[in-house]
Design a protein around this motif. Structure first.
Motif, short mmCIF file in Angstrom:
data_model
loop_
_atom_site.label_atom_id
_atom_site.label_comp_id
_atom_site.label_asym_id
_atom_site.label_seq_id
_atom_site.Cartn_x
_atom_site.Cartn_y
_atom_site.Cartn_z
N TYR A 84 23.72 -2.38 122.24
CA TYR A 84 22.71 -2.72 121.23
C TYR A 84 22.69 -4.23 121.05
O TYR A 84 23.69 -4.85 120.67
N GLN A 85 21.53 -4.85 121.27
CA GLN A 85 21.45 -6.30 121.32
C GLN A 85 21.63 -6.99 119.98
O GLN A 85 22.14 -8.12 119.91
N ASN A 86 21.24 -6.34 118.90
CA ASN A 86 21.28 -7.00 117.58
C ASN A 86 22.51 -6.62 116.76
O ASN A 86 22.54 -6.84 115.55
N VAL A 87 23.51 -6.05 117.41
CA VAL A 87 24.72 -5.62 116.72
C VAL A 87 25.85 -6.59 117.05
O VAL A 87 25.96 -7.09 118.17
N LYS A 88 26.73 -6.85 116.07
CA LYS A 88 27.84 -7.77 116.27
C LYS A 88 28.87 -7.17 117.24
O LYS A 88 29.04 -5.95 117.32
N SER A 127 26.21 -11.56 117.69
CA SER A 127 25.48 -10.39 118.18
C SER A 127 25.45 -10.42 119.70
O SER A 127 25.60 -11.49 120.32
N ILE A 128 25.24 -9.28 120.32
CA ILE A 128 25.23 -9.19 121.77
C ILE A 128 24.15 -10.09 122.36
O ILE A 128 24.36 -10.74 123.39
N GLU A 129 23.00 -10.19 121.69
CA GLU A 129 21.90 -11.00 122.21
C GLU A 129 22.21 -12.49 122.20
O GLU A 129 21.54 -13.27 122.89
N LEU A 131 25.06 -13.69 123.25
CA LEU A 131 26.02 -13.94 124.31
C LEU A 131 25.33 -14.16 125.65
O LEU A 131 24.22 -13.70 125.88
N SER A 132 26.04 -14.85 126.56
CA SER A 132 25.55 -14.96 127.92
C SER A 132 25.67 -13.59 128.60
O SER A 132 26.35 -12.69 128.10
N LYS A 133 25.03 -13.46 129.75
CA LYS A 133 25.09 -12.18 130.48
C LYS A 133 26.53 -11.82 130.84
O LYS A 133 26.94 -10.67 130.70
N GLY A 134 27.29 -12.82 131.31
CA GLY A 134 28.67 -12.56 131.68
C GLY A 134 29.53 -12.17 130.49
O GLY A 134 30.38 -11.27 130.59
N MET A 135 29.31 -12.83 129.35
CA MET A 135 30.07 -12.50 128.14
C MET A 135 29.73 -11.09 127.66
O MET A 135 30.62 -10.33 127.26
N ALA A 136 28.46 -10.74 127.70
CA ALA A 136 28.05 -9.39 127.29
C ALA A 136 28.66 -8.33 128.21
O ALA A 136 29.03 -7.24 127.76
N GLN A 137 28.78 -8.68 129.49
CA GLN A 137 29.37 -7.73 130.43
C GLN A 137 30.85 -7.51 130.11
O GLN A 137 31.37 -6.40 130.24
N LYS A 138 31.53 -8.56 129.68
CA LYS A 138 32.93 -8.42 129.27
C LYS A 138 33.05 -7.49 128.07
O LYS A 138 33.95 -6.65 128.01
N VAL A 139 32.13 -7.63 127.11
CA VAL A 139 32.15 -6.76 125.93
C VAL A 139 31.90 -5.31 126.35
O VAL A 139 32.56 -4.39 125.85
#
Length: 308
Positions: A84-88, A127-129, A131-139
């Motif tokens: 979810y992009q708008n969630v912490k 929020s997920i949005e 973050l960079s793509k790589g950071m979001a992938q880590k999450v």
């Protein structure tokens, strides 16, 4: 070794297309098992059947001998990332851990540990949005392992990662396996598979073509190849003993050797007039093995497939 996941004679069709046919393999506790193949081979369909996203037309899937798959004991990193992009960050990790019935406080502690490990410390309230793509992938990766799954399914986990992040992922995947997690890993990056995995299941056109230990597969299919740097005549190279074929690109020639070649003895047969600036001799890679099979240069069905 205890078997965690068993896929037995799985079949799935979409209208008039058979996506997978008679697929069987298992994944054992503490091992990294690769599922390989080109686009359209049936890997994603197999994984989606395991996860219950779709259901097979035939065959069975069982977990530790039981046909009921306990979703809270499985971790899944899908190829199509979807947080979810708008969630912490912390909120999404705790939410997904809660869906797996994992204790909240323990999930929070593990989340902090993993955020620090993956250089995301201080991003808990982002929020997920943001973050960079790589950071979001880590999450997303953390969300797949935060609940300590017994079986972890990773679909293209290294896609889009920089080399440093790839190393972090590889190290943690190995740590999870060493601590008993059964891991099923799908990837097109066969060099990483060759480096990390214990066994492999290779598919082509919805069917199994190779299944077994990495070392056994290499011994059976990975003949030697010799790479020569220097200007040499292709016909002369093709006439050398025990050479199956030659690929040339400029002044670089790759000689694919026949099975059971003795490297030391073969090198002694090279003619003195060859132009050699550099020479290397090694076994072909898993990537090259698959290309040989796909091109019909190797036929496991005729020669006897490798089994676990």
């Amino acid at each position: 070794m205890e078997t965690k996941l068993t896929v037995d004679h799985l079949g799935k069709a979409f209208k008039d297309k058979q996506a997978i046919s008679d697929v069987s393999f298992d994944v054992r506790k503490g091992e990294i098992m690769a599922i390989l193949g080109p686009n359209g081979a049936g890997k994603s369909t197999t994984i989606r059947n395991i996860m219950g996203i779709m259901y097979p037309d035939s065959g069975t899937i069982s977990f530790s001998g039981h046909e009921t798959i306990p979703r809270h004991r499985i971790g899944y990193l899908p190829e199509e990332r979807g947080l979810y992009q708008n969630v912490k960050v912390m909120d999404i990790l705790l939410y997904l851990a809660d869906l797996k019935d994992y204790p909240l406080q323990k999930a929070r502690e593990r989340a902090h540990q993993y955020l620090k490990m993956f250089d995301l410390e201080g991003q808990e309230n982002s929020s997920i949005e943001e973050l960079s793509k790589g950071m979001a992938q880590k999450v997303q990766f953390i969300s797949a392992i935060i609940h300590e799954p017994e079986l972890l399914i990773l679909d293209e986990p290294f896609s889009g990662l920089d080399p440093v992040s790839q190393e972090l992922f590889k190290e943690e995947i190995r740590n999870l396996a060493e601590n008993g997690t059964a891991i099923l890993l799908s990837s097109h990056q066969m060099n990483l598979v060759e480096e990390m995995c214990d066994r492999l299941f290779m598919m082509h056109q919805g069917e199994r073509i190779i299944y077994g230990d990495i070392d056994d597969v290499k011994k059976r299919y990975a003949n030697f190849k010799c790479t020569l740097h220097g200007k040499n005549d292709r016909e002369q190279l093709e006439s050398l003993p025990q050479v199956e074929r030659v690929d040339q690109n400029g002044d670089t020639s790759v000689l694919y050797l026949m099975q059971d070649v003795q490297p030391v003895n073969w090198l002694k047969q090279l003619p003195e007039q060859l132009n050699l600036l550099e020479l290397s001799l090694d076994r072909i890679s898993l990537h090259e093995i698959f290309l040989d099979i796909a091109a019909g240069r190797v036929s496991p069905e005729k020669e006897g497939a490798v089994h676990a």
